[in-house]
Design a protein around this motif. Structure first.
Motif: not given
Lengths: 322, 253
Positions: A294-299
């Motif tokens: 899984a991959a997640e990007s957070t600002r």
């Protein structure tokens, strides 16, 4: 519009000296919308009360709207508007009566004050409430009346202390719509304090973060987030060997050393721009034959900025009694 | 002049809600009348006054009631101020260029205005009961009331400011001070019939001098030492009150 140097305020509470504001330097240009952000007790309101001449500073100087707050407080008052934390209208007074009084406080004659009161009632959609007692209004209506009272003399600089605290989301949006429109029409400089992150983030062009009576960061919301917290990409792997390899790969595109999560299965890495970096990282992992589950990007939010600066979350330090 | 204009602004602001609610005003006005009609006859029928005729009781009682109104009314002015300090309306006005002194005088004048209307009403209603009107004395007596009212009003403002933010101090002090001031001044019953210690306490109470002076003036007697002592006491209260009041207003709220 505002130039403060070394502004300090200490109070004596039960023989102990409490330093509420420990030396604030500040320059605000005309037309800016500045948010003073910090947890309760950070010294936001005390600073504001000094700038609006409600409290004399213990030391330091400030020039507000062209006048010295200590030497020339009356001129400062003449040129600024102030909307405090609490309701500005007296409980037993009618809406329009209070507006007329307010106009007279700023030196308008009674007929002028009446004309101006009717104008501002219309501007803030309060005309139908003109004859009501202020204690019969809803929270949102009272807040609109507060704004009307603060704007009766059309100030070029408006101070707002926690303008939307205690309002429901609908009223909050409504208040903001009014504030922003009036700012547009009258070319006002706005200086507000808030402990709502979203409010500072969405509304202010410049955010000044205060903690323990000091300015700890100052810039646009975007800039602060980029410089102090940054974007992150997090990938989840199958096992510890995979995550060690993923960390090696990630180190190549990262702007700081990747961190492996407590469970050993996630790799979190700070990057200049999360959306682009995520695609890049996934490709690099693919090439290195590492399978990301899984991959997640957070600002970042301003809370991350606060966390990065103080080691505390603004949300946590905002619990009642803190 | 700015201070006068600001005082007018403040006075109009304060008096407007009262004028807008005539019923509420009537009740405020009516309270001293209760004393006149429900307490006064007890005195008039008392043997103390019986020898001098019933009218003498009214002559004695009316000035006392006026002083009592002058103590309760201005004390309440501080309570109103406290409410506005706890809310945000006082703060809002403090950020305007309005003169601080005018804010205080305007508020006091509202209490004084109500007080004078009450006084005229009370005197008017006491006339058919046998109260004899010595006009110059009554006018002088009213001036004495105004002086005392200004002083007590200022005291109560200072107290309200010092009681922030909770206000407990205000309630404690007013309750602790108001009733002894009233009871130990002989305004409702003569202290002469009390034990010596009570009479001594009465002599310490500055208000009792003012009550004595007010009675002298209302009886048409001017050249009496009590008038001098009473006026001095009222002026002293006013001077100290205004000094403290203005200072706490300036020092910031």
């Amino acid at each position: 519009m505002i130039h403060a140097r070394g502004l300090k305020k200490s109070f004596k509470v039960k023989r102990e000296t409490v330093e509420a504001v420990r030396g604030i330097d500040l320059d605000v240009d005309p037309g800016q919308l500045v948010a003073f952000l910090g947890p309760n007790g950070a010294g936001k309101s005390t600073s504001l009360r000094m700038l609006t001449t409600l409290l004399p500073p213990t030391s330091g100087t400030a020039v507000v709207a062209g006048y010295d707050i200590v030497k020339d407080p009356v001129e400062v008052r003449r040129h600024i508007g102030y909307i405090g934390q609490k309701n500005s209208a007296g409980e037993n007074f009618r809406v329009r009566d209070e507006l007329v009084t307010q106009g007279c406080c700023y030196g308008l004659t009674r007929p002028e004050a009446r004309r101006r009161a009717d104008e501002i009632l219309d501007l803030l959609s309060l005309t139908h409430l003109a004859k009501r007692g202020s204690n019969t209004l809803s929270g949102g209506q009272r807040r609109r009346l507060d704004i009307a009272l603060g704007l009766i003399h059309q100030p070029r600089l408006l101070f707002l202390d926690e303008p939307s605290t205690g309002l429901d989301p609908h009223s909050r949006a409504d208040i903001w719509a009014h504030i922003l429109r009036l700012r547009e029409e009258h070319d006002m400089t706005l200086f507000l304090t808030t402990h709502y992150l979203e409010e500072a983030d969405n509304m202010a062009e410049r955010v000044i973060v205060v903690d323990h009576g000091r300015v700890i960061a100052d810039g646009t919301g975007e800039q602060l987030k980029k410089d102090l917290a940054g974007d992150h990409v997090t990938v989840t792997l199958r096992d510890h060997t995979e995550s060690a390899r993923a960390a090696e790969v990630a180190a190549r595109i990262a702007s700081a050393a990747p961190e492996i999560g407590a469970d050993g299965l996630t790799v979190r890495v700070r990057v200049p721009q999360a959306d682009i970096a995520m695609a890049e990282l996934l490709r690099a992992l693919e090439n290195a034959d590492v399978k990301a589950l899984a991959a997640e990007s957070t600002r970042p939010s301003l809370d991350d900025v606060f966390l990065a600066l103080t080691g505390r979350s603004l949300r946590e330090s905002d619990t009642p009694g803190a | 002049m700015k201070v006068i204009r600001d005082t007018r602004t403040m006075f109009i602001r304060e008096i407007t809600p009262a004028l807008r609610q005539p019923v509420g005003l009537l009740f405020t006005m009516g309270q001293p009348l209760l004393f006149l009609f429900l307490f006064g006859p007890l005195l008039a029928g008392n043997e103390m006054f019986a020898a001098q005729g019933e009218a003498s009781a009214w002559q004695w009682f009316v000035p006392g009631i006026l002083i009592m109104m002058c103590i309760t009314g201005p004390m309440m002015a501080g309570y109103m101020l406290l409410m506005e300090l706890v809310g945000g309306s006082m703060e809002r006005m403090l950020v305007t260029p309005m003169s601080r002194t005018a804010m205080m005088i305007g508020r006091t004048l509202k209490e004084i205005a109500l007080l004078l209307v009450q006084a005229v009403l009370l005197i008017g209603l006491a006339l058919p009961l046998g109260f004899r009107l010595y006009l110059p004395g009554v006018l002088a007596g009213l001036i004495l009331l105004v002086v005392l009212g200004v002083g007590l009003g200022a005291f109560s403002f200072a107290l309200a400011i010092a009681s922030q933010p909770g206000g407990e101090l205000f309630y404690m002090v007013t309750q602790a001070v108001m009733f002894p001031l009233i009871l130990l001044s002989g305004m409702l019953l003569p202290l002469d019939s009390g034990p010596t210690w009570l009479q001594v306490l009465g002599r310490i109470n500055p208000v009792s001098y003012i009550v004595d002076a007010e009675r002298m003036l209302f009886a048409g007697t001017y050249a009496n030492p009590s008038v001098l002592y009473g006026s001095a006491a009222a002026l002293l209260i006013a001077a100290v009150g205004v000094t403290i009041g203005t200072r706490s207003m300036r020092r910031g709220i």
